[in-house]
Design a protein around this motif. Structure first.
Motif, PDB file in Angstrom:
ATOM      1  N   THR A  14     -10.884 -59.507  38.258  1.00 41.80           N
ATOM      2  CA  THR A  14     -11.247 -58.455  37.678  1.00 41.80           C
ATOM      3  C   THR A  14      -9.959 -58.088  37.159  1.00 41.80           C
ATOM      4  N   GLY A  15     -10.556 -57.185  36.541  1.00 46.37           N
ATOM      5  CA  GLY A  15      -9.275 -56.317  35.136  1.00 46.37           C
ATOM      6  C   GLY A  15      -9.065 -56.811  34.555  1.00 46.37           C
ATOM      7  N   TRP A  16      -8.793 -56.244  34.003  1.00 46.84           N
ATOM      8  CA  TRP A  16      -7.801 -56.572  32.273  1.00 46.84           C
ATOM      9  C   TRP A  16      -7.856 -57.694  31.576  1.00 46.84           C
ATOM     10  N   GLU A  17      -6.395 -57.608  32.505  1.00 47.26           N
ATOM     11  CA  GLU A  17      -5.682 -59.225  32.657  1.00 47.26           C
ATOM     12  C   GLU A  17      -6.448 -60.033  32.739  1.00 47.26           C
ATOM     13  N   HIS A  18      -7.487 -60.374  33.016  1.00 46.03           N
ATOM     14  CA  HIS A  18      -8.025 -61.463  33.469  1.00 46.03           C
ATOM     15  C   HIS A  18      -9.743 -61.925  31.994  1.00 46.03           C
ATOM     16  N   TRP A  19      -8.800 -61.329  31.207  1.00 41.98           N
ATOM     17  CA  TRP A  19     -10.410 -61.061  29.915  1.00 41.98           C
ATOM     18  C   TRP A  19     -10.649 -62.368  29.403  1.00 41.98           C
ATOM     19  N   ASP A  20      -9.435 -63.126  28.902  1.00 43.43           N
ATOM     20  CA  ASP A  20      -9.228 -64.532  28.262  1.00 43.43           C
ATOM     21  C   ASP A  20     -10.302 -65.011  29.666  1.00 43.43           C
ATOM     22  N   ALA A  21      -9.676 -65.262  31.144  1.00 45.59           N
ATOM     23  CA  ALA A  21     -10.379 -66.146  31.452  1.00 45.59           C
ATOM     24  C   ALA A  21     -11.928 -65.714  31.948  1.00 45.59           C
ATOM     25  N   ASP A  79     -15.245 -55.153  24.575  1.00 46.17           N
ATOM     26  CA  ASP A  79     -16.146 -55.074  25.643  1.00 46.17           C
ATOM     27  C   ASP A  79     -17.627 -55.754  25.381  1.00 46.17           C
ATOM     28  N   PHE A  80     -17.689 -56.855  24.769  1.00 46.61           N
ATOM     29  CA  PHE A  80     -18.862 -56.464  24.352  1.00 46.61           C
ATOM     30  C   PHE A  80     -19.939 -57.079  24.968  1.00 46.61           C
ATOM     31  N   GLN A  81     -19.762 -57.702  26.182  1.00 49.13           N
ATOM     32  CA  GLN A  81     -20.666 -57.891  26.782  1.00 49.13           C
ATOM     33  C   GLN A  81     -20.614 -56.675  28.386  1.00 49.13           C
ATOM     34  N   ARG A  82     -19.204 -56.006  28.747  1.00 51.38           N
ATOM     35  CA  ARG A  82     -19.098 -55.327  29.564  1.00 51.38           C
ATOM     36  C   ARG A  82     -20.281 -54.343  30.313  1.00 51.38           C
ATOM     37  N   PRO A  83     -20.982 -53.586  31.078  1.00 55.04           N
ATOM     38  CA  PRO A  83     -21.994 -52.856  31.296  1.00 55.04           C
ATOM     39  C   PRO A  83     -21.228 -51.266  30.825  1.00 55.04           C
ATOM     40  N   ALA A  84     -19.703 -50.875  30.763  1.00 53.31           N
ATOM     41  CA  ALA A  84     -19.461 -50.100  29.132  1.00 53.31           C
ATOM     42  C   ALA A  84     -18.100 -49.652  29.809  1.00 53.31           C
ATOM     43  N   PRO A  85     -17.968 -49.761  28.396  1.00 52.70           N
ATOM     44  CA  PRO A  85     -16.399 -49.648  27.937  1.00 52.70           C
ATOM     45  C   PRO A  85     -15.172 -49.546  28.800  1.00 52.70           C
ATOM     46  N   GLY A  86     -14.198 -50.739  28.781  1.00 52.54           N
ATOM     47  CA  GLY A  86     -13.865 -50.667  29.409  1.00 52.54           C
ATOM     48  C   GLY A  86     -13.226 -51.203  31.270  1.00 52.54           C
ATOM     49  N   ASP A  87     -14.300 -51.085  31.578  1.00 48.74           N
ATOM     50  CA  ASP A  87     -15.245 -51.583  32.671  1.00 48.74           C
ATOM     51  C   ASP A  87     -14.993 -53.179  32.813  1.00 48.74           C
ATOM     52  N   TYR A  88     -13.683 -52.851  33.570  1.00 52.02           N
ATOM     53  CA  TYR A  88     -13.367 -54.924  34.391  1.00 52.02           C
ATOM     54  C   TYR A  88     -13.145 -55.092  35.613  1.00 52.02           C
ATOM     55  N   ASP A  89     -13.936 -54.197  35.944  1.00 49.27           N
ATOM     56  CA  ASP A  89     -13.963 -53.990  38.024  1.00 49.27           C
ATOM     57  C   ASP A  89     -15.200 -54.508  38.679  1.00 49.27           C
ATOM     58  N   SER A  90     -16.188 -54.437  37.815  1.00 48.66           N
ATOM     59  CA  SER A  90     -17.503 -54.333  38.352  1.00 48.66           C
ATOM     60  C   SER A  90     -18.377 -55.275  38.427  1.00 48.66           C
ATOM     61  N   VAL A 146     -11.847 -66.172  19.464  1.00 46.12           N
ATOM     62  CA  VAL A 146     -12.014 -65.392  20.732  1.00 46.12           C
ATOM     63  C   VAL A 146     -11.263 -64.450  20.347  1.00 46.12           C
ATOM     64  N   ALA A 147      -9.326 -64.773  19.454  1.00 48.99           N
ATOM     65  CA  ALA A 147      -9.053 -63.905  19.087  1.00 48.99           C
ATOM     66  C   ALA A 147      -8.887 -62.736  18.708  1.00 48.99           C
ATOM     67  N   ALA A 148      -9.889 -62.757  17.446  1.00 51.73           N
ATOM     68  CA  ALA A 148     -10.375 -61.798  17.300  1.00 51.73           C
ATOM     69  C   ALA A 148     -11.228 -60.713  17.868  1.00 51.73           C
ATOM     70  N   VAL A 149     -12.214 -61.586  18.994  1.00 46.98           N
ATOM     71  CA  VAL A 149     -12.899 -60.436  19.536  1.00 46.98           C
ATOM     72  C   VAL A 149     -11.837 -59.952  20.752  1.00 46.98           C
ATOM     73  N   HIS A 150     -10.996 -60.107  20.946  1.00 48.00           N
ATOM     74  CA  HIS A 150      -9.659 -59.323  21.826  1.00 48.00           C
ATOM     75  C   HIS A 150      -9.834 -58.753  21.263  1.00 48.00           C
ATOM     76  N   GLN A 151      -9.878 -58.583  20.183  1.00 48.85           N
ATOM     77  CA  GLN A 151      -8.533 -57.372  19.516  1.00 48.85           C
ATOM     78  C   GLN A 151      -9.692 -57.038  18.795  1.00 48.85           C
ATOM     79  N   ARG A 190      -6.317 -48.467  25.617  1.00 48.37           N
ATOM     80  CA  ARG A 190      -6.134 -49.776  25.726  1.00 48.37           C
ATOM     81  C   ARG A 190      -5.612 -49.952  24.203  1.00 48.37           C
ATOM     82  N   ARG A 191      -6.139 -49.782  23.269  1.00 49.43           N
ATOM     83  CA  ARG A 191      -6.091 -49.759  22.068  1.00 49.43           C
ATOM     84  C   ARG A 191      -4.512 -49.475  21.088  1.00 49.43           C
ATOM     85  N   PHE A 192      -4.949 -48.086  21.653  1.00 54.03           N
ATOM     86  CA  PHE A 192      -3.464 -47.434  21.446  1.00 54.03           C
ATOM     87  C   PHE A 192      -3.220 -46.677  22.129  1.00 54.03           C
ATOM     88  N   GLY A 193      -2.966 -46.637  22.998  1.00 50.96           N
ATOM     89  CA  GLY A 193      -2.291 -46.392  24.407  1.00 50.96           C
ATOM     90  C   GLY A 193      -0.458 -46.991  24.010  1.00 50.96           C
TER      91      GLY A 193
END
Length: 564
Positions: A328-335, A304-315, A295-300, A81-84
């Motif tokens: 659900t999904g990375w695109e809704h991170w801000d919401a 994944d600070f509260q997620r059950p696993a890194p990159g898990d945006y669908d559970s 918020v912008a700095a955390v996003h960068q 996500r960061r370097f891809g």
């Protein structure tokens, strides 16, 4: 971390030959084992590693440094996500498309240069796929910088902090009202301080459950409530903060406004709030900080600070309350994740006075926050500096009006609020009234009249003798006077009243008010007029602008003469 030997033995022959071109190794090796041995010898050489590193593009070196700074590994989903992006290819497709000749991202550059491997490793929540730097290669890199200790985000601009939002110190008082209402089974909409609540009843219920003052069945635990309400104010606030911080009952994610949680999924609310508190303690003292900057700095840096696993945006199954859109999904991170940061700071932490808030203008949402002295104490696990003690007496007037100042004992107001009539609040505190209905409500909760008097005597400046007499008379004889809505019928001749008492309308008549007047039930006035007409007398309803029935408005242009 996996070794270089392991890393190379996991590659296929075609990938090893791509590595060999980068490291200057002849591609003539016939097998994976032979190629791995030849590459390992070259890649362990400091001079070779330094030369390859120097040829990497700048963005790839930045990605490698970031991986190095995280102990040489990042969850694969976060790394990509960061370097891809990173194009997944098998040997056949890779041979046809040759992605190593035109990599599309730093992740692909590092992968095809052999600097980064991919494997399932043990993570905090169990096995997880990671991007990693093999141990031998990591040993050849310069030492990473020390862990980041600078605060995330940026100071607030002058515009963001232009309007200081009023601070509130009443969450303990409002929680007292809430508990009294739960104990007395009274509607929360009638609570005297309801308009001042910055939280919903669901928020207060969750805090009460976190405190342990509500049982699993939702009943008030009287012993726990008493201990909480009798604690000094600073100690009670610390208990509330610790209960929120360490407990699971207040789920910030599921209680934040604007989202609806659906389904049986679970999350650990402590993970998200501890992250926010960790960022908060790193802020410079007495500095207003930008909410959106954080918020912008955390996003960068750490989305994944509260997620059950890194990159898990669908559970987690959340949807937007207004639009119904699934979040659900990375695109809704801000919401979701960004919204949680905003809610924790402008919700629970502001309610308890841990942070102060500011906005660009009056009526605008908060845009800046600042850690307070109270917040510094609470975050350190200490009660904040002692506030005004809760020892102000109640004031009871002879007409039954009862005033509870803001700094009257919470436990006393809790008992008063259980039975007294609620009349609201003003700048000085809470307003109640002692009435026959209040005494009846007290009796219904097992609070005897003498206990009411004892409570009032102990905690009021003066207990009027007339109030004592009224309470005891009520206990002995019940209600001494009743006010009912009635209208008055006036007639010209007392004989009309005598005749009316013998008519079908007699049951609607009240006590006489003189020889030519009598009380009439308000809703029965049209029936009485009909009965008078049957007796040969016309009358009228003479209450202007106050219709007795929806379909019986007062007639205009008539005189107010009595029935005749």
């Amino acid at each position: 971390m996996p070794s270089l030997h392991y890393h190379l033995r996991q590659a296929d022959l075609g990938l090893l030959r791509i590595f060999a071109r980068t490291w200057g190794v002849p591609e003539t090796f016939p097998t994976v084992a032979a190629g791995a041995d030849a590459l390992e010898a070259a890649m362990r050489t400091p001079a070779e590693a330094e030369a390859v590193l120097a040829r990497l593009p700048e963005d790839a070196r930045v990605a490698l440094e970031a991986l190095h700074a995280r102990q040489g590994r990042l969850p694969w989903a976060e790394f990509v996500r960061r370097f891809g992006p990173f194009r997944e290819m098998g040997p056949g497709r890779r041979e046809r498309e040759k992605p190593h000749e035109q990599p599309v991202s730093p992740a692909e550059v590092l992968w095809y240069a052999g600097w980064v491997g991919r494997a399932f490793l043990e993570g905090p929540e169990g096995p997880l796929e990671f991007a990693y730097i093999p141990d031998e290669l990591r040993a050849l890199l310069p030492p990473p910088p020390p862990p980041e200790t600078a605060p995330l985000g940026r100071p607030a601009t002058r515009d963001e902090r232009a309007f200081l939002l009023p601070s509130h110190d009443h969450i303990l008082d409002h929680l007292t009202t809430y508990l009294a209402a739960r104990r007395a089974n009274r509607p929360l909409d009638e609570a005297p301080d309801r308009k001042a609540w910055r939280y919903t009843p669901a928020h207060l219920e969750a805090l009460a459950r976190a405190l342990g003052v509500l049982t699993s069945a939702g009943e008030v635990d009287t012993a726990a409530v008493r201990a909480f309400l009798e604690a000094p104010r600073a100690e009670a606030l610390l208990r509330l903060f610790v209960a929120w911080r360490e407990g699971l009952a207040f789920n910030d994610l599921k209680l934040m406004p604007g989202v609806v949680a659906e389904g049986p999924w679970e999350n650990d609310p402590r993970r998200g709030r501890e992250a926010v508190l960790g960022w908060l303690v790193r802020l410079p003292a007495n500095t207003w900080w930008s909410l959106e900057g954080l918020v912008a700095a955390v996003h960068q840096c750490c989305p994944d600070f509260q997620r059950p696993a890194p990159g898990d945006y669908d559970s987690w199954y959340l949807r937007a309350a207004e639009s119904g859109e699934t979040l659900t999904g990375w695109e809704h991170w801000d919401a979701v994740d960004g919204a949680l940061i905003r809610f924790v700071l402008t919700g629970p932490l502001a309610w308890m006075g841990v942070v102060a808030l500011a906005a660009p203008a009056k009526g605008a949402p908060p845009a800046a926050f600042r850690l307070t002295r109270r917040g510094q104490a609470l975050l350190a696990g200490k009660p904040p500096a002692a506030s005004t003690p809760e020892n102000q007496p109640l004031m009871l007037r002879a007409d039954g009006r009862l005033f509870a100042p803001w700094r009257s004992p919470r436990v006393v107001r809790y008992h008063i609020a259980r039975f007294a009539e609620w009349e609201g609040t003003d700048r000085s505190g809470y307003r109640f009234r002692l009435t026959a209905r209040a005494l009846q409500r007290a009796a219904g909760q097992g609070i005897a009249a003498e206990r009411v008097l004892a409570l009032l005597k102990q905690h009021t400046r003066a207990l009027p003798k007339t109030i004592v007499q009224a309470v005891r008379r009520w206990e002995a004889e019940g209600v001494q006077a009743t006010i009912r809505p009635m209208v008055v019928l006036q007639v010209r001749d007392p004989a009309i009243l005598e005749a009316l008492r013998k008519s079908r309308a007699a049951r609607f008549l009240g006590p006489p008010l003189g020889p030519a007047a009598i009380a009439v039930r308000r809703d029965a006035a049209p029936v009485v007029l009909s009965a008078l007409a049957e007796m040969g007398y016309f009358g009228e309803i003479a209450l202007q602008n106050e219709p007795l029935l929806k379909n019986q408005p007062p007639k205009e242009g008539k005189s107010n003469k009595p029935a005749s």
